[in-house]
Write an enzyme that holds these catalytic residues in place. Structure first.
Site, PDB file in Angstrom:
ATOM      1  N   GLY A  31       0.805  -1.225   0.000  1.00  0.00           N
ATOM      2  CA  GLY A  31       0.000   0.000   0.000  1.00  0.00           C
ATOM      3  C   GLY A  31       0.831   1.265   0.000  1.00  0.00           C
ATOM      4  N   GLY A  36       5.644   3.987  -8.746  1.00  0.00           N
ATOM      5  CA  GLY A  36       6.310   2.694  -8.934  1.00  0.00           C
ATOM      6  C   GLY A  36       5.271   1.573  -8.969  1.00  0.00           C
ATOM      7  CG  HIS A  37       3.129   0.651  -5.412  1.00  0.00           C
ATOM      8  ND1 HIS A  37       3.334   1.717  -4.560  1.00  0.00           N
ATOM      9  CD2 HIS A  37       3.696  -0.417  -4.795  1.00  0.00           C
ATOM     10  CE1 HIS A  37       3.969   1.317  -3.478  1.00  0.00           C
ATOM     11  NE2 HIS A  37       4.207   0.024  -3.585  1.00  0.00           N
ATOM     12  CD  GLN A  61       7.081  -8.239   3.709  1.00  0.00           C
ATOM     13  OE1 GLN A  61       6.320  -9.103   3.270  1.00  0.00           O
ATOM     14  NE2 GLN A  61       7.549  -7.276   2.935  1.00  0.00           N
ATOM     15  CE  LYS A 149      11.679   0.697  -3.881  1.00  0.00           C
ATOM     16  NZ  LYS A 149      12.254   0.353  -2.562  1.00  0.00           N
ATOM     17  CB  SER A 185      10.707   4.112  -1.575  1.00  0.00           C
ATOM     18  OG  SER A 185      10.468   3.435  -0.360  1.00  0.00           O
ATOM     19  NE  ARG A 187      10.666   0.681   4.805  1.00  0.00           N
ATOM     20  CZ  ARG A 187      10.383  -0.546   4.371  1.00  0.00           C
ATOM     21  NH1 ARG A 187      10.459  -0.832   3.089  1.00  0.00           N
ATOM     22  NH2 ARG A 187      10.015  -1.479   5.225  1.00  0.00           N
TER      23      ARG A 187
HETATM   24  P1  AMP Z   1       5.956  -2.486  -1.559  1.00  0.00           P
HETATM   25  O1  AMP Z   1       4.578  -1.899  -1.430  1.00  0.00           O
HETATM   26  O2  AMP Z   1       7.044  -1.551  -1.171  1.00  0.00           O
HETATM   27  O3  AMP Z   1       6.070  -3.851  -0.959  1.00  0.00           O
HETATM   28  O4  AMP Z   1       6.173  -2.702  -3.112  1.00  0.00           O
HETATM   29  C1  AMP Z   1       5.270  -3.466  -3.869  1.00  0.00           C
HETATM   30  C2  AMP Z   1       5.870  -3.703  -5.226  1.00  0.00           C
HETATM   31  O5  AMP Z   1       6.120  -2.453  -5.864  1.00  0.00           O
HETATM   32  C3  AMP Z   1       7.222  -4.442  -5.161  1.00  0.00           C
HETATM   33  O6  AMP Z   1       7.285  -5.381  -6.214  1.00  0.00           O
HETATM   34  C4  AMP Z   1       8.203  -3.331  -5.358  1.00  0.00           C
HETATM   35  O7  AMP Z   1       9.426  -3.762  -5.926  1.00  0.00           O
HETATM   36  C5  AMP Z   1       7.457  -2.436  -6.328  1.00  0.00           C
HETATM   37  N1  AMP Z   1       8.013  -1.088  -6.286  1.00  0.00           N
HETATM   38  C6  AMP Z   1       8.217  -0.327  -5.190  1.00  0.00           C
HETATM   39  N2  AMP Z   1       8.822   0.840  -5.543  1.00  0.00           N
HETATM   40  C7  AMP Z   1       9.012   0.791  -6.889  1.00  0.00           C
HETATM   41  C8  AMP Z   1       9.594   1.673  -7.839  1.00  0.00           C
HETATM   42  N3  AMP Z   1      10.103   2.841  -7.472  1.00  0.00           N
HETATM   43  N4  AMP Z   1       9.618   1.289  -9.131  1.00  0.00           N
HETATM   44  C9  AMP Z   1       9.099   0.088  -9.517  1.00  0.00           C
HETATM   45  N5  AMP Z   1       8.533  -0.787  -8.659  1.00  0.00           N
HETATM   46  C10 AMP Z   1       8.496  -0.446  -7.363  1.00  0.00           C
END
Ligand code: AMP
Length: 285
Positions: A31, A36-37, A61, A149, A185, A187
Site C-alpha cells: 500500500g 512505482g506501484h 517480513q 527496485k 518508495s 518510505r
Molecule cells: P511495496 O509496497 O514496497 O512492498 O512494493 C510493492 C511492489 O512495488 C514491489 O514489487 C516493489 O518492488 C514495487 N516497487 C516499489 N517501488 C518501486 C519503484 N520505485 N519502481 C518500480 N517498482 C516499485
C-alpha cells in the site's frame, strides 16, 4: 472495482476467472501506492484480462526493531489510485485473516537470501515467501509483477516460483524514479527535508560504480570502495551495505563476466532506503 477482505471470497473470484479461461495479473503491495506501484499495475493491465492488487503490510517480513508501526498507510488514496489504474479486484485482508493462528510450517530461504537485505534483515525473506505462497494460492495469478527496485526480492520470488512449481510467470518491472533519480518508495515520506535532498546520492553512487566498471578495469573491491566513498561524501545517511554480486544468483564474483547487481542500502533517521543497478559485461565494454 471490487474490494475483497476474505480469503475464500477472493479465492472463489479468482478460480472462477481461471475456469472461464481468463488471465489474471497480480500485483502484491504493502500500500501507500506511488508511481512505482502504478507502473506494475499498468503492465498487469496491458498483459491480462483481469488485474488483482493486494494491499497488505505483512508483519512477518518486519524484524523486531523495524518500521512496521511507522509503515505509512492511506487506504483512501490507495483505492483512488487503484480505480484510476482500472484494477478489477483489491485483496485487502486483515492480520487475523492472513494469520488466524501461528503457522505450523515455516519456510526457509537458503539461497539468494544470506546477502544484501537478507543479511541485514534476518527472517525478512522468509516472511516474504510465506505471505506470497499464501497470496499466490489465494489470487491464482497467471502473471505476477514485481519492481526491480527490490531486485533481491525478484531473485527470491523467481526461486520460489521455480522451486515450488507455481504456474505463474514472474514479470520484473524497471524502477520508477523521482526527477532527481531517487527511487520512488513508500518510505521516502519518512525522510527529513535534508535527507530527501541527499538521498539521490545513493543512485548517483551506484551509477558512478557502474561507470567505473565500464571505463576502468577496476577490481570489484575498488568499485565498491569508490561507490562507498561517493555516497559517504554526498549524504550523512549511514551505509548498511554496498555489494556487487552475480544476478539473479546473488553469488560473489571475481570479475564481471556475467550479469551482476551493484546494490546499496542506507539508513536515515526514520527510513532505510535501498537501490541497485543491474548490468552485464556487454553493457560495460
Ligand atoms: P511495496 O509496497 O514496497 O512492498 O512494493 C510493492 C511492489 O512495488 C514491489 O514489487 C516493489 O518492488 C514495487 N516497487 C516499489 N517501488 C518501486 C519503484 N520505485 N519502481 C518500480 N517498482 C516499485
Amino acid at each position: 472495482m471490487k474490494v475483497i477482505k476474505e480469503i475464500n471470497e477472493m479465492q472463489k473470484a479468482a478460480a472462477d476467472l481461471i475456469q472461464a479461461g481468463k488471465t489474471i495479473g497480480f500485483v502484491p503491495t504493502m500500500g501507500y501506492l506511488h508511481e512505482g506501484h502504478e507502473r506494475l499495475l499498468e503492465e498487469a493491465r496491458k498483459e491480462n484480462d483481469f488485474v488483482v492488487l493486494s494491499i497488505y503490510v505483512n508483519p512477518l517480513q518486519f524484524g523486531e526493531h523495524e518500521d512496521l508501526d511507522h509503515y505509512p498507510r492511506n487506504i483512501e488514496h490507495d483505492l483512488s489510485v487503484a480505480r484510476k489504474n482500472d484494477v478489477d479486484f483489491i485483496f485487502l485482508p486483515e492480520n487475523k485473516t492472513m494469520y488466524p493462528s501461528p503457522l505450523s510450517i515455516e519456510m526457509v530461504v537458503s539461497k539468494r537470501a544470506n546477502v544484501l537485505c537478507g543479511r541485514s534483515r534476518p527472517g525478512h525473506f522468509e516472511g516474504v515467501v510465506t505471505v506470497l505462497t499464501k497470496l499466490f494460492n489465494i489470487c491464482h495469478p497467471t502473471r505476477t509483477y514485481f519492481g526491480q527496485k527490490d531486485a533481491q526480492q525478484v531473485a527470491v520470488v523467481d526461486a520460489l516460483i521455480q522451486d515450488f512449481n507455481f504456474p505463474i510467470q514472474l514479470v520484473s518491472v524497471p524502477t520508477v524514479r523521482e526527477e532527481d533519480g531517487l527511487a520512488k518508495s513508500s518510505r521516502n515520506i519518512n525522510l527529513s527535508p535534508q535527507e530527501r535532498l541527499e538521498a539521490p546520492a545513493i543512485q548517483k553512487g551506484l551509477q558512478k560504480g557502474k561507470s567505473l566498471a565500464k571505463t576502468q578495469n577496476l577490481e570489484i573491491k575498488e568499485i565498491i570502495k569508490e561507490t562507498r566513498q561517493f555516497i559517504e561524501r554526498e549524504t550523512r545517511g549511514k551505509i548498511d551495505y554496498i555489494e556487487l554480486l552475480s544476478y539473479p544468483e546473488l553469488e560473489p564474483v571475481e570479475v564481471i563476466d556475467r550479469q551482476v547487481i551493484l546494490a546499496a542500502a542506507v539508513y536515515y533517521e526514520n527510513a532505510r532506503l535501498i537501490d541497485n543497478t543491474v548490468f552485464a559485461p556487454g553493457d560495460i565494454s
